[in-house]
Design an enzyme around this catalytic site. Structure first.
Site, mmCIF file in Angstrom:
data_model
loop_
_atom_site.group_PDB
_atom_site.id
_atom_site.type_symbol
_atom_site.label_atom_id
_atom_site.label_comp_id
_atom_site.label_asym_id
_atom_site.label_seq_id
_atom_site.Cartn_x
_atom_site.Cartn_y
_atom_site.Cartn_z
ATOM 1 N N ARG A 1 62.334 77.656 82.213
ATOM 2 C CA ARG A 1 61.511 76.877 81.268
ATOM 3 C C ARG A 1 61.181 77.688 80.016
ATOM 4 N NH1 ARG A 1 56.252 76.349 81.987
ATOM 5 N NH2 ARG A 1 56.345 76.361 84.256
ATOM 6 N N TYR B 1 62.259 57.293 61.376
ATOM 7 C CA TYR B 1 62.619 56.981 62.755
ATOM 8 C C TYR B 1 61.395 56.387 63.474
ATOM 9 C CZ TYR B 1 64.280 57.446 67.495
ATOM 10 O OH TYR B 1 64.645 57.173 68.785
ATOM 11 N N ASP C 1 63.561 65.971 58.808
ATOM 12 C CA ASP C 1 64.390 65.455 59.905
ATOM 13 C C ASP C 1 65.754 65.146 59.302
ATOM 14 O OD1 ASP C 1 65.740 63.927 61.782
ATOM 15 O OD2 ASP C 1 63.973 62.778 62.407
ATOM 16 N N LYS D 1 72.458 62.830 68.632
ATOM 17 C CA LYS D 1 73.289 62.017 67.745
ATOM 18 C C LYS D 1 74.594 62.761 67.417
ATOM 19 C CE LYS D 1 69.652 59.555 68.253
ATOM 20 N NZ LYS D 1 68.529 59.498 67.324
HETATM 21 C C1 LIG Z 1 67.166 59.589 67.453
HETATM 22 C C2 LIG Z 1 66.335 60.163 66.405
HETATM 23 C C3 LIG Z 1 65.162 60.863 66.715
HETATM 24 C C4 LIG Z 1 64.673 61.035 68.139
HETATM 25 O O1 LIG Z 1 65.574 61.775 68.904
HETATM 26 P P1 LIG Z 1 65.816 61.570 70.492
HETATM 27 O O2 LIG Z 1 66.867 62.578 70.778
HETATM 28 O O3 LIG Z 1 66.253 60.145 70.680
HETATM 29 O O4 LIG Z 1 64.538 61.830 71.162
HETATM 30 C C5 LIG Z 1 64.425 61.390 65.664
HETATM 31 N N1 LIG Z 1 64.809 61.233 64.379
HETATM 32 C C6 LIG Z 1 65.933 60.555 64.047
HETATM 33 C C7 LIG Z 1 66.302 60.416 62.613
HETATM 34 C C8 LIG Z 1 66.734 59.994 65.039
HETATM 35 O O5 LIG Z 1 67.826 59.308 64.711
#
Ligand SMILES: *Cc1c(COP(=O)(O)O)cnc(C)c1O
Length: 372
Positions: A47, A99, A171, A196
């Site tokens: 962890r 998001y 992000d 993604k």
């Molecule tokens: C999918 C996504 C998230 C969240 O990520 P997870 O891996 O689904 O928890 C945050 N920001 C953006 C722009 C995303 O596309």
């Protein structure tokens, strides 16, 4: 070294024990220490950290040009760790097009954490300056943003943040480090949902924070992972590391296909508007051209005829799969308003498209029959 080379080689040191090129997956939850608790290999418990994850974090830091990277079980875990590590009483400015999970996190949890959020259109620099208060300690932006593909000028917003002694978090999930380098433009922290494009095959979740300086904040985010327990499994880490190796080649194809799809849709009589920063009429086109290497694989489209016509068109698609998420090999489409819960913010005629790695001719043929 160039990004394409780093993506292949960062964290890819040959295994010294066996000579293996593909890195070993260390599944051990615990590591031997001396009777008095000192750590001969620097590792104690899964962890906290593990050798597979250390490779991935080295690679992520190298790709984004950061001083330290931390990997989490999901993108939301990474986002939450950062936001939970801000000082008590913080005010956070967030990009209005965002998001939806991060928006929900701020709305539902900030009151419990004694924090406040203001949503602001960060393409409007005067609005950003006006929204700053004396307790604003963090600006959180997303570029390109979800789902309207807004482009935020990172250098300008970083300047506003720093003048107010606040940090800027970007992000950059839609762009990946291959297309956008937020830290070199002045951001303090980059966040990615590696679920993604980095994972890239719709089969592994993860999230990352990469820091420029900010050692204290990074340590707080490490502690949040450790104490709240958002660590990823070594196998998820390994799959993500494998995804990185082909990231730049995949991104190149995603961008090429997305441009072709965007141009086709923009010329279609049943389409009202296409949101793709690569189109010259997109309001963020010039900034995107300046701060990104290419325009990415994501776009959204608003269909003529309202919600019913939009859902009908999505239903006629055969190759594009109606599913959430993005960045995988296969093309996906999603009616965002339908999946945003009780209070959807996306227009009812908007479809978000993650353009995959198929041949563009087949994608265009599918869209043509669905929109006819
Ligand atoms: C999918 C996504 C998230 C969240 O990520 P997870 O891996 O689904 O928890 C945050 N920001 C953006 C722009 C995303 O596309």
């Amino acid at each position: 070294m160039k990004l394409e080379t780093l993506a292949v080689h960062a964290g890819a040191e040959i295994d010294s024990e066996t000579g293996a090129l593909s890195p070993p997956i260390h599944l051990s939850t615990t590591f031997e220490h001396t009777p008095d608790g000192s750590l001969p290999h620097g590792l104690v418990y899964q962890r906290d950290n593990n050798p597979t994850q250390q490779r991935l974090e080295r690679a992520l830091a190298a790709l984004d040009g950061g001083d330290r990277a931390l990997f989490y079980s999901t993108g939301m875990a990474a986002a939450a760790a950062l936001l939970q590590s801000l000082p008590n009483g913080s005010h956070v400015l967030m990009q209005d097009d965002l998001y939806h999970g991060v928006r929900a996190l701020a709305e539902q949890y900030f009151p419990r954490w004694g924090m406040r959020v203001t949503m602001v259109d960060m393409t409007d620099l005067a609005a950003v300056s006006a929204a700053i208060t004396s307790d604003t300690c963090c600006l959180w932006t997303e570029t390109p943003s979800n789902p309207l593909l807004k482009i935020v000028d990172i250098a300008q917003v970083a300047k506003i943040a720093h003048d107010a002694s606040a940090i800027l978090v970007v992000d950059a999930t839609f762009a990946t480090p291959i297309l956008l380098q937020p830290l070199s433009l002045g951001a303090d922290v980059v966040m990615h949902s590696s679920t993604k494009y980095m994972g890239g095959h719709s089969d592994v979740m993860g999230g990352a924070l990469i820091f420029h300086g900010q050692a204290e904040l990074a340590q707080a985010c490490f502690n949040a992972r450790l104490l709240i327990g958002h660590s990823a499994s070594p196998f998820a880490v390994w799959l993500t590391l494998r995804g990185l190796r082909s990231l730049s080649a995949r991104i190149e194809r995603h961008c090429r296909n997305a441009r072709i799809v965007a141009e086709f849709l923009a010329a279609h009589p049943n389409v009202e508007i296409v949101h793709y920063p690569g189109l010259a009429n997109h309001p963020g086109h010039d900034i995107a051209k300046k701060q990104m290497a290419d325009f990415g694989g994501m776009l959204s489209v608003q269909i003529r005829g309202g919600r019913d016509a939009t859902l009908a068109a999505a239903g006629r698609l055969k190759l594009f799969i109606n599913a959430t998420s993005l960045g995988g090999c296969e093309s996906l489409i999603e009616h965002r308003a339908s999946v945003e819960g009780a209070h959807p913010v996306s227009p009812q005629n908007l479809l978000r498209i993650s353009v995959g790695l198929e041949h563009a001719d087949d994608l265009i043929a599918d869209l043509a029959q669905a929109l006819a």
